[in-house]
Every structure is written in structure tokens, then in C-alpha cells.
Write an enzyme that holds these catalytic residues in place. Structure first.
Site, PDB file in Angstrom:
ATOM      1  CG  HIS A  94      -1.894   1.020   1.390  1.00  0.00           C
ATOM      2  ND1 HIS A  94      -2.112   1.693   2.565  1.00  0.00           N
ATOM      3  CD2 HIS A  94      -2.780   1.523   0.497  1.00  0.00           C
ATOM      4  CE1 HIS A  94      -3.106   2.561   2.391  1.00  0.00           C
ATOM      5  NE2 HIS A  94      -3.522   2.481   1.143  1.00  0.00           N
ATOM      6  CD  GLU A 121      -2.820   2.177  -3.392  1.00  0.00           C
ATOM      7  OE1 GLU A 121      -3.797   2.925  -3.490  1.00  0.00           O
ATOM      8  OE2 GLU A 121      -1.898   2.386  -2.562  1.00  0.00           O
ATOM      9  CG  ASP A 181      -2.899   7.047  -3.146  1.00  0.00           C
ATOM     10  OD1 ASP A 181      -3.885   6.333  -3.381  1.00  0.00           O
ATOM     11  OD2 ASP A 181      -2.214   6.951  -2.107  1.00  0.00           O
ATOM     12  CG  HIS A 196      -3.700   9.334   0.447  1.00  0.00           C
ATOM     13  ND1 HIS A 196      -4.542  10.043   1.301  1.00  0.00           N
ATOM     14  CD2 HIS A 196      -4.323   8.148   0.226  1.00  0.00           C
ATOM     15  CE1 HIS A 196      -5.600   9.309   1.573  1.00  0.00           C
ATOM     16  NE2 HIS A 196      -5.498   8.152   0.944  1.00  0.00           N
ATOM     17  CD  GLU A 206      -6.799   5.161  -4.599  1.00  0.00           C
ATOM     18  OE1 GLU A 206      -6.136   4.554  -3.752  1.00  0.00           O
ATOM     19  OE2 GLU A 206      -7.705   5.983  -4.313  1.00  0.00           O
TER      20      GLU A 206
HETATM   21  O1  G3P Z   1      -6.345   1.333  -3.345  1.00  0.00           O
HETATM   22  C1  G3P Z   1      -6.524   0.909  -2.040  1.00  0.00           C
HETATM   23  C2  G3P Z   1      -6.383   2.031  -1.048  1.00  0.00           C
HETATM   24  O2  G3P Z   1      -5.211   2.742  -1.321  1.00  0.00           O
HETATM   25  C3  G3P Z   1      -7.555   2.976  -1.044  1.00  0.00           C
HETATM   26  O3  G3P Z   1      -7.523   3.873   0.011  1.00  0.00           O
HETATM   27  O4  G3P Z   1      -7.194   6.118   0.965  1.00  0.00           O
HETATM   28  O5  G3P Z   1      -5.355   4.447   1.061  1.00  0.00           O
HETATM   29  O6  G3P Z   1      -5.959   5.510  -1.090  1.00  0.00           O
HETATM   30  P1  G3P Z   1      -6.453   5.037   0.243  1.00  0.00           P
HETATM   31 MG    MG Z   2      -4.609   4.462  -2.478  1.00  0.00          MG
END
Ligand code: G3P
Ligand code: MG
Length: 247
Positions: A17, A44, A46, A59, A119
Site C-alpha cells: 500500500h 499500489e 495514489d 494521497h 490509484e
Molecule cells: O487502493 C486501495 C487504497 O489505497 C484505497 O484507500 O485512501 O489508502 O488511497 P487510500
Molecule cells: Mg490508495
């Protein structure tokens, strides 16, 4: 929908993450190195746009929490963003980290052999343009990669724009709690996967998603025994902060 084409899901079952989970400042190149060091095959992160439309990793809507700067990213050019220290807030040894461009992240992922879940995380009011420009950049940057990135978003507007500008890239729709009309929404965007927050999910929901020929990604699973339970239910990918303890 996705059942009519060859399975585009060629992703590892563990996803770090925000690049390196809790082992590195989030959404930085340092996180990619940490993911590889912990034998994680996929990250993953953002992606959003600076004021001058450069795709980069962050993020939040503002830079306050994860850098030494202040202000809304939507008002800052990428050269202003690149001048900020995005690592010291986490630990002094990461003081050289920056909020990287999507381009530099693509280069590093390809060098390291990491698969990517991009993402799309638009700043408020910039959903469509972010979906379009991030997807177009992903298609260009990863065009020779053996496995294409998986695009995902909570924003259906962004994901629809991504579908238009790079239709061949696989897409996953992100939810917190699974809504009653999840299937219609996932089908509308021709997604290959459903991504959900793991705590409210149960075996029956996982099975009903899988029965539609869709893949599943659960976030953010930081407990190893919960990850085993989700896997036993058939969850395809576990997104975790704890790349040191969840395997
Ligand atoms: O993509 C999974 C997760 O990253 C979604 O939540 O807020 O951590 O971007 P967040
Ligand atoms: Mg995310």
C-alpha cells in the site's frame, strides 16, 4: 464485459500500500525499494495532477501531512511540489525523498520488475482530466512492460475518462463498503476487479463478486490471520501496509 476477453489479471497476490506500506514515507520511490526488499511483487500508489497537469504521487488533497510544505496540491506547479521534502516527516533518513512524478515511478517499477496498481486520486473538481491524463500517461510509460498496470479509483468519473483515453488498460472500481448497486457500477466501467475495504466484507460478498467473473482486491489488511481468511474466501489480492508481516 470482462468475461468476453482473455483474463487480464496477471498480478501478484500481495500489494504494498502506498509503495512501501509503513516501512517508508508513503508514495515515494524509497517505498518501491522497500517493497522489493520484502519480496513484494506489486505496489499500489495514489496519482493526481499538479496545477500544470504533471501526474505525480500524493494521497491527500494538500501537501501538509506528508511533506514540509503547506497548501493544496491543485494550486501548485510540479516544480513547486518537487522542491518539497516528502520524507523527513516520516524519518530523517528519508529527507531526500520527493513526491515523485508518475514517469519516475514507472521507470523504477519497470527496472525493479514491480507490477503497479495506479490509484487515480483526483484533487476535488478535477476527476475527468485526472482520469484522462493519468491513464494516457500510464499507457505511454508502461507500453513495453510485460504486465500492464491496474488502474483503480473511487471516482467513477475519473475511471470513465480513463476508459475513454486508454481502454485497453485493466480497471478496478474502489469502494469503501460495498454498495447495493456495485455490479451495475462495475459493469458500466467494464472493470476486471472490485476493490473494497476489508473490514465490512464477508465470505458471501466475495463469492458473489467472483461468481460474476470479477477479481477482488481487499485493502488495507494489516493482520496476517485476516489476510489468510480473505484468501481462503478467494480474494485475489491483499493490499497491505505491513509488508514485513503479511505474506
Ligand atoms: O487502493 C486501495 C487504497 O489505497 C484505497 O484507500 O485512501 O489508502 O488511497 P487510500
Ligand atoms: Mg490508495
Amino acid at each position: 464485459m470482462s468475461l468476453d476477453r482473455p483474463d487480464s489479471w496477471r498480478y501478484p497476490s500481495l500489494v504494498a500500500h502506498r509503495c512501501g506500506g509503513t516501512l517508508a514515507p508513503e508514495n515515494t520511490l524509497a517505498g518501491l525499494t522497500l517493497a522489493v526488499r520484502h519480496h513484494v511483487g506489486m505496489v499500489e500508489f495514489d496519482a493526481k495532477l499538479s496545477a500544470d497537469n504533471v501526474p505525480f504521487l500524493l494521497h491527500d488533497d494538500d501537501v501538509d501531512r506528508t511533506s514540509n510544505g503547506r497548501g493544496a496540491a491543485v494550486t501548485m506547479s510540479y516544480s513547486e511540489i518537487a522542491a518539497l521534502d516528502a520524507g523527513s516527516w516520516f524519518a530523517a533518513e528519508f529527507a531526500q525523498e520527493r513526491m515523485p512524478t508518475l514517469e519516475s515511478v514507472a521507470r523504477r517499477c519497470i527496472e525493479l520488475g514491480l507490477c503497479a496498481n495506479v490509484e487515480i486520486k483526483p484533487c476535488a473538481g478535477r476527476d475527468e482530466v485526472t482520469g484522462e491524463l493519468v491513464a494516457r500517461a500510464v499507457a505511454r510509460l508502461w507500453k513495453d512492460a510485460p504486465v500492464p498496470p491496474l488502474l483503480s479509483s473511487f471516482s467513477e468519473e475519473a475511471l470513465a475518462a480513463a476508459q475513454t483515453s486508454a481502454p485497453a488498460l485493466p480497471r478496478g472500481l474502489l469502494f469503501g463498503k460495498l454498495p447495493h448497486d456495485w455490479l451495475a457500477r462495475v459493469k458500466r466501467l467494464d472493470c476486471v476487479s472490485v476493490h473494497f475495504e476489508h473490514t465490512p466484507i464477508g465470505r458471501e460478498q466475495v463469492e458473489s463478486i467472483r461468481s460474476e467473473g470479477l477479481r477482488t482486491l481487499a485493502y488495507t489488511v494489516n493482520d496476517a490471520s485476516r489476510a489468510r481468511t480473505l484468501r481462503a474466501w478467494g480474494v485475489d489480492a491483499i493490499c497491505t501496509d505491513r509488508i514485513d508481516t503479511v505474506t
